[in-house]
Design a protein around this motif. Structure first.
Motif: not given
Length: 420
Positions: A14-17, A21-26, A35-42
């Motif tokens: 998932i690109i975007g946190a 993006g976080m709802a999608s990850a969950c 699932v792996t989440v990519f984002d340059p920010y926390y």
């Protein structure tokens, strides 16, 4: 039948946190995907999920482009205190987007967009509560409705048709007279005599805490987080290759949920994703001297007010400007000045100012869709200022797509091919 290549157990990036993006990850993690989440920010720190109004606006079922919007927009652009802002220099590059925006005001297009948003809205509060309960943060949401305040009787009367339409679609409300307004919202200016109370509305205690709570739950349940900026996405054999600053990785599927940054990724894949930055401004006042029990929408001002853990948050407006343009300090000053009229006695000292770029589609409907160009690439973006409202429901629909369900009418209405 689920697509065998993307069945549970498959790897999904998932690109975007942000909150979407976080709802999608969950949701995907619960389905059994790796699932792996990519984002340059926390999580939550890099986009408009950080400091939004905190509303679950389930009765907001209409696209921004309403019939007759062109006349309203022209009037607003000539009023320095109106909620619509478009810097002249940034207007010309956005003409194609504004043209599609105006097309949405056509009666048939407007109805299609309203139907799609109504479907999302019918499920939004239920799905959000269920998601937060699963992530053990159910106490961070409450549903007590929202007061929509109108400046005068004429404006109120013009709104009745829209409230009747909401009611016909299952979103109940009630008229508030001056006495009820004074009881429910005692700290606002007593000149306001006309209002509606929408029952299909909720709020969270603090938007950034929701994203962090989702992220914490995802981590506990095995989701991997990579604080990396994704530069490109491409197809390689039977996998999707993600190139990021420090290398690359292959996945069985990729979800692009990167807010306004989804546009450049879609373009690189050959998909047409018409989104622009709808920039919202707000101020959060830790010691405001004002108490409000429920969210308030000042319908004629484009301004909302919410009591959050961090203080009273007042903001709104829509500035369609280039991402690189700095926040306009005059807008913060205007909102502060207007807010002191809305809330007599408001203390705006030590207010924290924030501006965020919300990913807005011309029809106000998000894109939850397979890529038209590359199999196993999906989109979950374009939620405008309703990311928090629709994140949980969007995540559920995304799961259906990845599992192979493509024929639901609701999913078709959210497809990226509607822009072709």
């Amino acid at each position: 039948m689920p697509n065998a290549q993307i069945s549970p157990g498959s790897s999904v990036a998932i690109i975007g946190a942000g909150v979407v993006g976080m709802a999608s990850a969950c949701a995907l993690n619960r389905k059994g995907y790796e699932v792996t989440v990519f984002d340059p920010y926390y999580p939550g720190e890099g986009g408009s999920s950080k400091a939004n109004a905190g509303h679950i606006g389930a009765s907001d079922i209409f696209p921004l482009s309403t019939p007759g919007i062109h006349w309203k927009a022209l009037k607003m652009l000539t009023d320095s205190d109106a909620p619509l802002k478009v810097p002249l220099k940034d207007f010309w590059p956005q003409i194609p987007w504004f043209w599609r925006f105006l097309l949405t005001s056509n009666v048939n297009r407007f109805k299609r967009a309203t139907d799609a948003l109504s479907y999302l809205c019918h499920n939004s509060i239920r799905d959000t509560k269920e998601l937060l309960e699963y992530c053990n943060i159910a106490e961070k949401i409450e549903q007590n409705g929202c007061a929509f305040i109108y400046d005068n009787e004429l404006s109120f009367n013009k709104s009745i048709k829209s409230w009747d339409e909401r009611s016909s679609r299952g979103f109940s409300s009630e008229v508030l007279n001056a006495k009820k307004i004074a009881k429910i919202t005692p700290t606002i200016n007593d000149k306001f005599k006309y209002a509606y109370l929408s029952h299909h509305w909720a709020k969270v205690s603090e938007p950034i805490d929701i994203v962090r709570g989702l992220a914490d739950s995802a981590k506990i349940n095995g989701v991997t987080f990579r604080q990396e900026r994704v530069n490109s996405v491409g197809e390689k054999f039977n996998s999707i290759l993600i190139n990021f600053d420090k290398g690359n990785s292959k996945y069985d599927a990729v979800v692009i949920a990167a807010g306004i940054n989804s546009v450049s990724l879609a373009k690189s894949l050959g998909d047409f994703l018409p989104m622009t930055a709808e920039r919202g401004y707000n101020l959060t006042i830790p010691l405001s001297n004002i108490d409000i029990d429920i969210p308030i929408v000042f319908a004629d001002r484009g301004i909302v007010a919410t009591s959050l853990a961090s203080g009273l948050r007042i903001g709104g407006w829509a500035e369609y400007a280039h991402l690189s343009r700095p926040a306009n300090p005059n807008y913060f000053n205007s909102i502060a000045r207007i807010s002191q009229d809305l809330f007599p006695g408001l203390n705006v000292e030590n207010a924290n100012y924030w501006m965020g770029s919300r990913p807005s589609t011309p029809d106000s409907v998000p894109v939850i869709s397979k890529s038209l160009k590359i199999d196993r690439v999906f989109y979950n973006c374009g939620h405008g200022h309703y990311g928090l409202t629709h994140a949980a429901t969007s995540a559920n629909l995304l799961c259906s797509l990845i599992e192979g369900e493509q024929n639901l009418a609701e999913i078709k209405a959210l497809s990226i091919d509607r822009f072709l």
